[in-house]
Motif scaffolding. Structure first.
Motif, short mmCIF file in Angstrom:
data_model
loop_
_atom_site.label_atom_id
_atom_site.label_comp_id
_atom_site.label_asym_id
_atom_site.label_seq_id
_atom_site.Cartn_x
_atom_site.Cartn_y
_atom_site.Cartn_z
N ALA A 44 0.99 -1.13 -0.11
CA ALA A 44 -0.11 -0.08 0.00
C ALA A 44 0.74 1.24 -0.15
N ALA A 45 1.94 1.38 0.78
CA ALA A 45 2.97 2.46 0.87
C ALA A 45 3.59 2.74 -0.36
N PHE A 46 3.85 1.80 -1.26
CA PHE A 46 4.37 1.96 -2.51
C PHE A 46 3.47 1.90 -3.77
N GLU A 47 2.42 1.86 -3.50
CA GLU A 47 1.38 1.29 -4.56
C GLU A 47 1.64 2.20 -5.92
N GLU A 48 1.85 3.38 -5.69
CA GLU A 48 1.94 4.38 -7.11
C GLU A 48 3.20 4.14 -7.73
N ILE A 49 4.34 3.60 -7.10
CA ILE A 49 5.38 2.97 -7.81
C ILE A 49 5.48 1.54 -8.15
N LEU A 50 4.80 0.74 -7.68
CA LEU A 50 4.71 -0.35 -8.24
C LEU A 50 3.57 -0.68 -9.09
N ALA A 51 2.53 0.17 -9.27
CA ALA A 51 1.43 -0.43 -9.94
C ALA A 51 1.55 -0.10 -11.62
N GLY A 52 2.53 0.58 -11.89
CA GLY A 52 2.52 0.87 -13.60
C GLY A 52 1.23 1.40 -14.03
N THR A 53 1.23 1.36 -15.48
CA THR A 53 0.10 2.02 -16.29
C THR A 53 -0.33 1.27 -17.07
N ASP A 54 -1.90 0.90 -17.09
CA ASP A 54 -2.64 0.00 -17.94
C ASP A 54 -2.36 0.48 -19.21
N GLY A 55 -2.63 -0.53 -20.01
CA GLY A 55 -2.46 -0.14 -21.68
C GLY A 55 -4.10 -0.27 -22.15
N THR A 56 -4.26 0.18 -23.39
CA THR A 56 -5.47 0.44 -23.86
C THR A 56 -5.40 0.10 -25.31
N PRO A 78 5.01 -1.40 -17.33
CA PRO A 78 5.07 -1.98 -15.94
C PRO A 78 5.53 -1.06 -14.84
N GLY A 79 5.22 -1.76 -13.66
CA GLY A 79 5.34 -0.98 -12.42
C GLY A 79 6.92 -0.89 -12.22
N GLU A 80 7.56 -0.17 -11.41
CA GLU A 80 8.81 -0.25 -11.16
C GLU A 80 9.18 -1.21 -9.99
N ASN A 81 10.51 -1.44 -9.67
CA ASN A 81 10.72 -2.53 -8.51
C ASN A 81 10.98 -1.67 -7.27
N VAL A 82 10.52 -1.97 -6.18
CA VAL A 82 11.16 -1.57 -4.89
C VAL A 82 12.13 -2.19 -4.09
N LYS A 83 13.18 -2.02 -3.68
CA LYS A 83 14.20 -2.49 -2.88
C LYS A 83 13.96 -2.03 -1.72
N SER A 330 13.95 0.95 -8.78
CA SER A 330 14.61 0.55 -10.20
C SER A 330 13.40 0.47 -11.12
N SER A 331 13.78 0.59 -12.45
CA SER A 331 12.89 0.43 -13.63
C SER A 331 12.68 -1.12 -13.45
N TYR A 332 11.25 -1.41 -14.40
CA TYR A 332 10.68 -2.81 -14.12
C TYR A 332 11.80 -3.86 -14.50
N ASP A 333 12.63 -3.66 -15.55
CA ASP A 333 13.98 -4.59 -16.01
C ASP A 333 14.96 -4.41 -15.35
N GLU A 336 17.79 0.50 -14.81
CA GLU A 336 18.08 1.87 -14.20
C GLU A 336 17.47 1.90 -12.99
N VAL A 337 18.50 2.61 -12.20
CA VAL A 337 17.99 3.15 -10.71
C VAL A 337 17.46 4.35 -10.72
N THR A 338 16.09 4.34 -10.34
CA THR A 338 15.38 5.71 -10.64
C THR A 338 15.25 6.53 -9.43
N GLN A 339 15.50 5.80 -8.07
CA GLN A 339 15.51 6.70 -6.87
C GLN A 339 16.36 5.95 -5.63
#
Length: 428
Positions: A44-56, A78-83, A330-333, A336-339
């Motif tokens: 829940a805390a990192f939902e917006e980082i983990l969720a990603g964006t739906d395709g249409t 895809p959502g990003e990865n949280v360490k 980091s990015s889904y793959d 890249e470390v984004t934060q």
């Protein structure tokens, strides 16, 4: 989601379909009604980082409903990865040790009523949460099937005791009283008070030192270092009265007790005993209440996480760090470390050298000569510690133990609470 562990259930949390109340929030962010979201924990805390964006896709169909073409398409992201900061090997070891130790305590006279418990381990210089264990726990993989049993369990296994359990700190609070007294020129590290067994300052309230209750004896003449090491109640009755509740409560707040730690998960903030807090509840503060407050009782109640951060602050010489679980994103793959989380100082108390010396040497004395000497005798790492117990009813006490190590160059701070676990020495 892939966790690769059966541990850390209270930290990781879980995902599930949105309820109507959650859709009011997430619908505004563009989530569809059937989205799966983080329900609690870091999910829940990192939902917006983990969720990603739906395709249409916008598609063409014929009259029979068969797809004849795709007009436009937006690829999903895809959502990003949280360490996390959690050391999973340490987390696993801690959860197993906590569970087995509570079972062992139940076989002893003092700990026969032992129930739940928690352990928190922080990295002193950064505020990283290395371990946050709550007992009893549950299995994330079978949460839905187990839910009815978990909800009806009298020990409340779904409760995260490390962040939401509130406990009197008992004698582990005595370092707060020491700092308040020294910083307000009430005593110094060399001051001596003679333990007379029964504290007789107030005619209508005369508490006794624990050693007097045990065998009618006293600790005799005590410096503050010896008083911390021996957990001499009489010493802190006198020092607490002379220092005053306002100075003690203000020092406790600065050390992070009764305050948010900054962690990303929901936490209780607890209560620091004070005349003002008592009056806000419509109750009366009596002059003698300062004696119990100075020893971590009265209205004082904190989470194990707060206690661990308080000890980390002492080990840091008065520098209080923001507590956190996020290490990096980091990015889904993973390309890249984004934060990357940067350690943050919430407050620097600028403690005097004498105050730091008194509490650290007192905590070291606990291990070398005091209430935890039996546990740590011969241990190869130099530890500084404090034991505590807080009476709850007539039958039992919560056992509390805090420490940091190594003594000369502190790396970790630890807080342990076991409900109805008996003495802090047993918890050590």
């Amino acid at each position: 989601r892939v966790y690769n562990t059966e541990y850390a259930a209270h930290i990781l949390g879980r995902t599930g379909p949105m309820n109507p109340e959650e859709y009011e929030i997430y619908g505004e962010l563009g989530y569809p009604m059937d989205a799966v979201i983080g329900k609690d924990g870091v999910e829940a805390a990192f939902e917006e980082i983990l969720a990603g964006t739906d395709g249409t896709q916008i598609i063409q169909t014929n009259l029979d409903g068969a797809v004849t073409g795709v007009v436009t398409q937006k690829e999903p992201v895809p959502g990003e990865n949280v360490k996390l900061t959690i050391d999973i090997a340490l987390q696993a070891a801690t959860e197993n040790i906590l569970a087995s130790a509570i079972e062992e305590l139940r076989q002893t006279e003092d700990g026969q009523y032992a129930q739940g418990g928690a352990v928190v381990v922080l990295e002193v210089g950064t505020g990283d949460v290395l371990t946050s264990a709550s007992y009893p726990t549950y299995n994330l993989s079978s949460f839905s099937e187990d839910y009815a049993d978990l909800e009806s369990d009298s020990l409340s296994p779904m409760m995260n005791r490390a962040l939401q359990g509130l406990y009197e700190p008992g004698s582990t609070f005595k370092m707060v009283t020491t700092i308040a007294a020294i910083e307000n020129d009430v005593i110094s590290s060399g001051s001596v008070i003679v333990d007379e067994g029964i504290y007789k300052y107030y005619p209508d309230y005369q508490p006794v030192c624990w050693i007097y209750s045990l065998n009618g004896g006293t600790h005799g003449a005590q410096t503050v270092i010896e008083a911390i090491g021996n957990s001499c109640n009489y010493f802190f009755y006198e020092v607490g009265r002379l220092t005053g509740i306002d100075n003690i409560s203000q020092t406790a707040y600065k050390l992070g007790l009764g305050q948010s730690t900054g962690i990303e998960l929901p936490e209780e903030v607890g209560i620091v005993a004070s005349e003002e807090e008592r009056e806000e509840r419509g109750e009366i503060w009596n002059p003698g209440d300062v004696l119990q407050a100075a020893m971590g009782q009265a209205d004082n109640s904190f989470t194990p996480l707060q206690m661990a951060n308080y000890i980390a602050t002492l080990a840091n010489g008065g520098k209080r760090m923001k507590v956190h679980l996020l290490d990096s994103v980091s990015s889904y793959d993973y390309s890249e470390v984004t934060q990357v989380y940067q350690p943050e100082v919430i407050e620097n108390l600028n403690l005097s050298e004498d105050a730091v010396y008194a509490v650290t040497q007192g905590m070291r004395y606990v291990v070398t000569n005091g209430t935890a000497v039996d546990t740590f005798q011969g241990y190869e790492i130099e530890v500084a510690a404090k034991t505590g117990s807080a009476q709850i009813g007539q039958e039992a006490a919560n056992g509390v133990f805090v420490c940091y190590a190594p003594f000369d160059e502190p790396e970790i701070a630890v807080a342990v609470v076991v409900e109805k676990g008996g003495s802090g020495s047993a918890i050590a």
